[in-house]
Design a protein around this motif. Structure first.
Motif, PDB file in Angstrom:
ATOM      1  N   LYS A 151       0.837  -1.202   0.000  1.00 38.92           N
ATOM      2  CA  LYS A 151       0.000   0.000   0.000  1.00 38.92           C
ATOM      3  C   LYS A 151       0.879   1.263   0.000  1.00 38.92           C
ATOM      4  N   MET A 152       2.190   1.081  -0.083  1.00 35.95           N
ATOM      5  CA  MET A 152       3.113   2.213  -0.053  1.00 35.95           C
ATOM      6  C   MET A 152       2.827   3.171  -1.204  1.00 35.95           C
ATOM      7  N   ILE A 153       2.963   4.450  -0.947  1.00 35.24           N
ATOM      8  CA  ILE A 153       2.745   5.494  -1.952  1.00 35.24           C
ATOM      9  C   ILE A 153       4.128   5.919  -2.452  1.00 35.24           C
ATOM     10  N   GLY A 154       4.250   6.141  -3.752  1.00 32.71           N
ATOM     11  CA  GLY A 154       5.556   6.487  -4.300  1.00 32.71           C
ATOM     12  C   GLY A 154       5.533   7.729  -5.169  1.00 32.71           C
ATOM     13  N   PHE A 155       6.591   8.512  -5.033  1.00 29.05           N
ATOM     14  CA  PHE A 155       6.788   9.699  -5.873  1.00 29.05           C
ATOM     15  C   PHE A 155       8.119   9.572  -6.592  1.00 29.05           C
ATOM     16  N   LEU A 156       8.108   9.874  -7.874  1.00 29.12           N
ATOM     17  CA  LEU A 156       9.302   9.798  -8.715  1.00 29.12           C
ATOM     18  C   LEU A 156       9.866  11.197  -8.888  1.00 29.12           C
ATOM     19  N   GLU A 157      11.168  11.339  -8.604  1.00 28.75           N
ATOM     20  CA  GLU A 157      11.812  12.649  -8.694  1.00 28.75           C
ATOM     21  C   GLU A 157      13.177  12.506  -9.343  1.00 28.75           C
ATOM     22  N   SER A 158      13.680  13.603  -9.930  1.00 25.39           N
ATOM     23  CA  SER A 158      15.026  13.553 -10.499  1.00 25.39           C
ATOM     24  C   SER A 158      16.026  13.922  -9.415  1.00 25.39           C
ATOM     25  N   SER A 159      17.252  13.419  -9.559  1.00 18.99           N
ATOM     26  CA  SER A 159      18.284  13.649  -8.547  1.00 18.99           C
ATOM     27  C   SER A 159      18.623  15.126  -8.392  1.00 18.99           C
ATOM     28  N   ASP A 160      18.390  15.922  -9.445  1.00 20.57           N
ATOM     29  CA  ASP A 160      18.708  17.348  -9.337  1.00 20.57           C
ATOM     30  C   ASP A 160      17.467  18.193  -9.029  1.00 20.57           C
ATOM     31  N   GLY A 161      16.337  17.540  -8.874  1.00 17.56           N
ATOM     32  CA  GLY A 161      15.116  18.260  -8.524  1.00 17.56           C
ATOM     33  C   GLY A 161      14.489  19.041  -9.663  1.00 17.56           C
ATOM     34  N   ALA A 162      15.108  19.027 -10.828  1.00 12.48           N
ATOM     35  CA  ALA A 162      14.629  19.879 -11.926  1.00 12.48           C
ATOM     36  C   ALA A 162      13.500  19.242 -12.734  1.00 12.48           C
ATOM     37  N   GLY A 163      13.372  17.932 -12.656  1.00 17.06           N
ATOM     38  CA  GLY A 163      12.407  17.253 -13.514  1.00 17.06           C
ATOM     39  C   GLY A 163      10.988  17.202 -12.990  1.00 17.06           C
ATOM     40  N   GLY A 164      10.741  17.839 -11.852  1.00 18.97           N
ATOM     41  CA  GLY A 164       9.403  17.777 -11.284  1.00 18.97           C
ATOM     42  C   GLY A 164       9.206  16.492 -10.491  1.00 18.97           C
ATOM     43  N   VAL A 165       8.008  16.305  -9.985  1.00 21.14           N
ATOM     44  CA  VAL A 165       7.682  15.145  -9.168  1.00 21.14           C
ATOM     45  C   VAL A 165       6.475  14.455  -9.789  1.00 21.14           C
ATOM     46  N   PHE A 166       6.550  13.128  -9.905  1.00 25.02           N
ATOM     47  CA  PHE A 166       5.446  12.350 -10.459  1.00 25.02           C
ATOM     48  C   PHE A 166       4.841  11.470  -9.382  1.00 25.02           C
ATOM     49  N   ASP A 167       3.545  11.424  -9.358  1.00 30.22           N
ATOM     50  CA  ASP A 167       2.807  10.502  -8.499  1.00 30.22           C
ATOM     51  C   ASP A 167       2.837   9.157  -9.231  1.00 30.22           C
TER      52      ASP A 167
END
Length: 195
Positions: A151-167
């Motif tokens: 049931k874990m929730i995950g967010f995808l992010e780039s290592s430099d923070g520039a690519g935005g965050v994806f649910d």
């Protein structure tokens, strides 16, 4: 079939599908608590998966999401280096060669897109690489969740923070102007933040 679709297919078959099993297994390990993120037994309900900004499928790492969990209490980071699984990193040159191959197979003249060094600038007709890579990661996440019933929730992010965050569970961009807690509550999740 549009040439863009043919390049998409070639990119998926050449670079993404061979990595699918390895990436999915890494995420299964993350979801089934193979990695001990903390010394205490606090249940991790929200995770951040980071990709290496300049080469998204060369290096992935996962951590408890710091909106909810104190970074000071993290003792381990889950890491996947695809080179350790016999996958060479693919470069923009490799992608360029793949594009040339598909264009040649379809008798398409791309001379107008070559620079003075005979390098192909594929940005003029194919810009789907990042979208395909992030969709691939979200698909691996969904497969891993299905296999673990997590049931874990995950967010995808780039290592430099520039690519935005994806649910990763819903497959869309996380809005910049919304607080993560507010966002999750609006989706029916109430998760206690660590003080």
């Amino acid at each position: 079939m549009k040439i863009e679709t043919k390049i998409d297919e070639a990119f998926k078959n050449t670079f993404l599908l061979p990595r699918e099993k390895t990436v999915t297994q890494f995420l299964i390990d993350v979801l089934s608590s193979k990695y001990k993120f903390r010394e205490d037994d606090k249940k991790i309900e929200v995770i951040s998966l980071y990709y290496y900004a300049s080469s998204p499928l060369s290096f992935l790492f996962a951590l408890p999401n710091y909106e909810y969990y104190s970074p000071d209490k993290t003792i381990q980071m889950a890491e996947l280096h695809l080179k350790e699984h016999s996958f060479e990193d693919y470069s923009s040159t490799d992608v360029q060669e793949l594009c040339k191959k598909v264009l040649n197979e379809n008798n398409i003249d791309y001379s107008a897109y070559l620079d003075e060094d005979n390098q192909l600038d594929y940005a003029h007709y194919w810009e789907n690489q990042f979208g395909l890579e992030s969709d691939f990661l979200m698909n691996c996440w969904r497969n891993a969740k299905e296999q673990t019933q997590s049931k874990m929730i995950g967010f995808l992010e780039s290592s430099d923070g520039a690519g935005g965050v994806f649910d990763m569970d819903n497959g869309f961009d996380f809005p910049f102007d919304v607080d993560m807690d507010e966002y999750l509550r609006s989706h029916g999740f109430v998760i206690e933040k660590e003080a």
